[in-house]
Write an enzyme that holds these catalytic residues in place. Structure first.
Site, mmCIF file in Angstrom:
data_model
loop_
_atom_site.group_PDB
_atom_site.id
_atom_site.type_symbol
_atom_site.label_atom_id
_atom_site.label_comp_id
_atom_site.label_asym_id
_atom_site.label_seq_id
_atom_site.Cartn_x
_atom_site.Cartn_y
_atom_site.Cartn_z
ATOM 1 N N GLU A 196 1.018 -1.185 -0.009
ATOM 2 C CA GLU A 196 -0.010 0.005 -0.014
ATOM 3 C C GLU A 196 1.067 1.138 0.057
ATOM 4 O O GLU A 196 1.730 1.407 0.792
ATOM 5 C CB GLU A 196 -1.078 0.135 1.285
ATOM 6 C CG GLU A 196 -1.838 1.029 1.484
ATOM 7 C CD GLU A 196 -2.755 1.174 2.501
ATOM 8 O OE1 GLU A 196 -3.924 1.573 2.475
ATOM 9 O OE2 GLU A 196 -1.970 0.980 3.877
ATOM 10 N N ARG A 416 4.526 -14.393 9.568
ATOM 11 C CA ARG A 416 4.903 -12.851 9.566
ATOM 12 C C ARG A 416 6.087 -12.835 10.418
ATOM 13 O O ARG A 416 6.310 -13.449 11.111
ATOM 14 C CB ARG A 416 3.609 -12.117 10.137
ATOM 15 C CG ARG A 416 3.786 -10.706 10.125
ATOM 16 C CD ARG A 416 2.586 -9.936 10.449
ATOM 17 N NE ARG A 416 2.318 -10.342 11.870
ATOM 18 C CZ ARG A 416 2.407 -9.805 12.882
ATOM 19 N NH1 ARG A 416 3.370 -8.711 12.884
ATOM 20 N NH2 ARG A 416 2.473 -10.181 14.511
ATOM 21 N N LYS A 426 3.064 1.075 11.527
ATOM 22 C CA LYS A 426 3.280 2.225 10.760
ATOM 23 C C LYS A 426 3.095 3.348 11.768
ATOM 24 O O LYS A 426 3.783 4.501 11.716
ATOM 25 C CB LYS A 426 2.737 2.468 9.560
ATOM 26 C CG LYS A 426 3.147 1.646 8.542
ATOM 27 C CD LYS A 426 2.403 1.921 7.030
ATOM 28 C CE LYS A 426 2.790 0.811 6.093
ATOM 29 N NZ LYS A 426 2.026 1.011 4.825
#
Length: 758
Positions: A196, A416, A426
């Site tokens: 993204e 992950r 973030k």
């Protein structure tokens, strides 16, 4: 000419690779698919070790006396055949006697005879055992050591070690990914990496990107880099450029770059299709109520609305009207499925913020869960690699494909990536940037691609680490030691060696017997790898050493000055604070460096012609003091008080030739990456962790290093006066037991027993 061989060749042709490296006329290629060794020479192929050595000796002028050399070639053939101890000892005695007054076997220079005999002994374990464990073959052992100490031989052995390491890594990787991708066909695999465009990539993204590229290359397929730009609220055009730059730092380049927004028209038509098929509906349930209903398995009041009403509401959404923004479109999958991802997820919603690529054309945008399977199918993706945090959504992904009647896509899960003391959120990383705790998104303390690369992590090490994880499904917080240990193995063979002396309380040393005027010698930047280049080292009668070394010297102790020789400490002057302020040593170049306990780095006294370079050595701690933050933890409560440590130092002038990003080793200090020149003109070097636990432990509570002035050099031929008074850099803390003196109490811990005489 070129030599091709495998690391598993037996007996290994040490003589061939040694003389090939020595003559510098042959390329050595390690290929694990071949058997034996082959020399390509003037259109012909030679596969016998002794013949290869003879050919290369002639080409390099190392043939020597042909008759004597031929005898040694014959002797080399007998070495592997000897098994009886008397026969082995007889041959060792003969060679030892011959070498008693000789440096080489034939003549005064190295010849093919030396290479062939050395190579034959190298692969004979019994011979090596007698040489190392016995004391009677000192001349032969000295000759063996001399041959192996040659730079070219060291380089040949280093190349073999590197080839074996690559083989081991390849085997480990192959084992980890032995299953490969299901239903994969050579030349038809297409993967995609869909970031993204809302921020910088971090080490977690690196694993996904590297795995996608790995499998694409493994099957001679293609990888698409697709920007998932379905949320105008977060996305910026500039982040697309930074993401591509981050991928470039990882040597990752897609075969094609696309955007989800390229397909907005098609996705919209498919949304109309799924509504018309009765598999989606419009809903205006408030967000909190919808979340509660989904959790409890309660159907929406609009779940059974007519197709006409659903299409009308969707058209209203498209206009972005006040009425339209109240609604969303939900897939009609299930109300109470055990997998909550299947409970009628939202697939379209309104957003009035202009899109950075499509402007204000759209007021409605598909969710990732709806757009991803559609675009994967449209773009020909064969395998969608996803972290296993999406595993519950895999069924939803496949439902979308089936409901829309689109081409299927295989899903491949992987774990992950997360590390201790490390934040990947973030939002939380933004907090550190916004509060000025770090210098930016490329701060060496950050887990961003830019941060870890700036800290000195190489792409090769990162790739090896990622692939070594294999298809593991375990979700754990990893230690950083393994990745930095791999990195050390990558950089150690090629990092040039320099010296740096910490300025604080550094000590000038007068060297009796040193040169009357500065002398400059050219030395290798890496003793085991001549390809790294050369450096200029200055020798003077006054040198600079670190306080830590100076204070450790005993009177009359013999120490080794690295790259110079031995010296004996004759006098030591102490200051009022207990620090050494000056030293005097006698140069003793006849001394044996193998017998000294202390080998120290040093720098020549600076002068106008031979200045030293001011440098700053930087080291870092983790940004947080807790290994893993919980969702309820307030990040402000776990910020490491001091996470940057600066140390001022002098370095030899050779570092002035470095360019930003060069990785070096300051000997006896560690590995560093050159970070550029600071505003004050000093060169800044960032310490690269080496994987050792002591260097990776949290330093929370350790103070920053205090910057102090360096001592003033004494006039030529004199001894330094007392240096600066040191200052404490420790935090002031309360005494553990309070201010009152501790009163020891004597107690006995013995059992009580009855008197045996009563």
């Amino acid at each position: 000419m070129s030599i091709t061989l495998s690391t598993k060749t037996s007996p290994f042709p040490y003589a061939s690779i040694a003389i090939a490296t020595y003559t510098q006329k042959v390329d050595i290629n390690y290929d694990e698919s071949v058997d034996g060794v082959t020399l390509d020479f003037e259109g012909s192929q030679i596969s016998a070790n002794d013949e290869i050595v003879a050919v290369l000796a002639n080409a390099g002028g190392l043939a020597g006396d042909s008759v004597k050399t031929a005898a040694y070639f014959e002797l080399a053939k007998t070495v592997p055949t000897l098994t009886a101890i008397p026969d082995i000892l007889a041959l060792l005695d003969s060679l030892d006697n011959h070498l008693a007054y000789r440096t080489f076997l034939v003549g005064h220079d190295i010849t093919a005879a030396d290479f062939i005999i050395w190579g034959s002994i190298k692969v004979a374990p019994k011979f090596i055992g007698f040489l190392k464990n016995g004391q009677q073959h000192v001349h032969l052992l000295r000759w063996m050591s001399h041959i192996e100490s040659l730079e070219s031989i060291q380089a040949a052995l280093a190349s073999l070690t590197a080839a074996k390491a690559n083989k081991a890594r390849s085997n480990k990787t192959a084992a980890g990914f032995a299953l490969g991708l299901q239903n994969a066909k050579e030349g038809q695999v297409v993967t995609r990496f869909p970031p993204e465009p809302s921020g910088y990539l971090h080490i977690g993204h690196a694993k996904a990107a590297m795995l996608n590229q790995y499998f694409a290359k493994m099957y001679n397929g293609k990888m698409i880099i697709r920007f998932d730009d379905t949320n105008p609220t977060k996305e910026r055009a500039e982040f697309e450029e930074t993401i591509l730059q981050d991928l470039e730092l990882l040597n990752i380049r897609g075969d094609k770059i696309t955007h989800t927004s390229d397909y907005f028209d098609q996705i919209y038509e498919l949304a109309i299709q799924i509504i018309k098929s009765g598999k989606a509906y419009a809903d205006d349930t408030e967000q909190l109520q919808m979340r509660e209903e989904r959790g409890k398995g309660v159907a929406s009041a609009h779940r059974d609305d007519s197709i006409e009403d659903n299409l009308r509401h969707f058209e209203e959404m498209k206009t972005g009207s006040p009425e339209g923004v109240r609604w969303c479109i939900r897939a009609k999958i299930s109300v109470d499925n055990q997998n909550k991802a299947m409970r009628d997820p939202v697939i379209y919603r309104c957003n009035l913020i202009p899109h950075h690529r499509t402007g204000d054309k759209w007021k409605i945008y598909p969710t990732y869960d709806f757009a991803c399977p559609i675009v994967d199918s449209l773009e020909g993706v064969s395998h969608a690699l996803r972290t296993n945090e999406y595993r519950e959504r895999n069924a939803q992904y496949q439902w979308m494909i089936k409901a829309l009647g689109m081409r299927g896509v295989d899903i491949w899960d992987f774990s992950r990536l997360s590390f201790i003391y490390t934040l990947l959120s973030k939002r939380k990383l933004h907090w550190f940037v916004d509060n000025g705790i770090v210098g930016g998104w490329d701060d060496p303390r950050f887990p961003t691609i830019r941060g870890i690369r700036r800290r000195g992590l190489t792409v090769d090490a990162l790739s090896q680490f990622m692939l070594a994880q294999g298809p593991s499904q375990a979700i754990v917080s990893l230690e950083w030691d393994m990745i930095w240990a791999i990195n050390k193995k990558v950089i150690d063979p090629v990092a040039p060696r320099f010296w740096a002396i910490v300025k604080q309380n550094s000590v000038f040393v007068t060297i009796n017997g040193g040169p009357s005027a500065p002398e400059v010698k050219t030395l290798p930047r890496h003793k085991k790898n001549p390809d790294v280049g050369e450096k200029r080292t200055v020798f003077t009668s006054t040198i600079l050493v670190e306080q830590e070394d100076a204070i450790s010297f005993d009177d009359q102790e013999e120490i080794t000055l690295m790259d110079w020789g031995n010296a004996i400490v004759r006098s030591k002057t102490m200051g009022p604070s207990g620090d050494v302020t000056s030293l005097t040593m006698d140069l003793h170049l006849e001394g044996d460096f193998r017998k000294t306990k202390k080998k120290i780095t040093w720098l020549a006294q600076p002068s106008n012609d031979h200045p030293l370079v001011d440098v700053t050595l930087l080291d870092y701690d983790y940004l947080i003091t807790k290994k893993k933050l919980e969702e309820t933890d307030d990040i402000k409560d776990f910020v490491t008080p001091v996470s940057e440590f600066r140390e001022e130092a002098f370095a030899d002038a050779n570092v002035s030739t470095l360019t930003k990003g060069d990785i070096i080793q300051f000997e006896r200090k560690g590995y560093f990456i050159f970070d550029g020149t600071a505003e004050d003109g000093k060169l800044e070097f960032i310490r690269i962790p080496d994987g050792r636990a002591a260097n990776l432990a949290s330093k929370a509570g350790k103070p920053g290093v205090v910057t102090v002035e360096a001592p003033v050099p004494p006039p030529s031929g004199t001894t330094a006066d007392a240096g600066p008074v040191p200052s404490s850099a420790m935090y002031k803390v309360e005494k553990i037991y309070g201010e009152e003196p501790v009163k020891p109490v004597s107690t006995t811990k013995m059992y009580t027993v009855a008197n045996v005489y009563e």
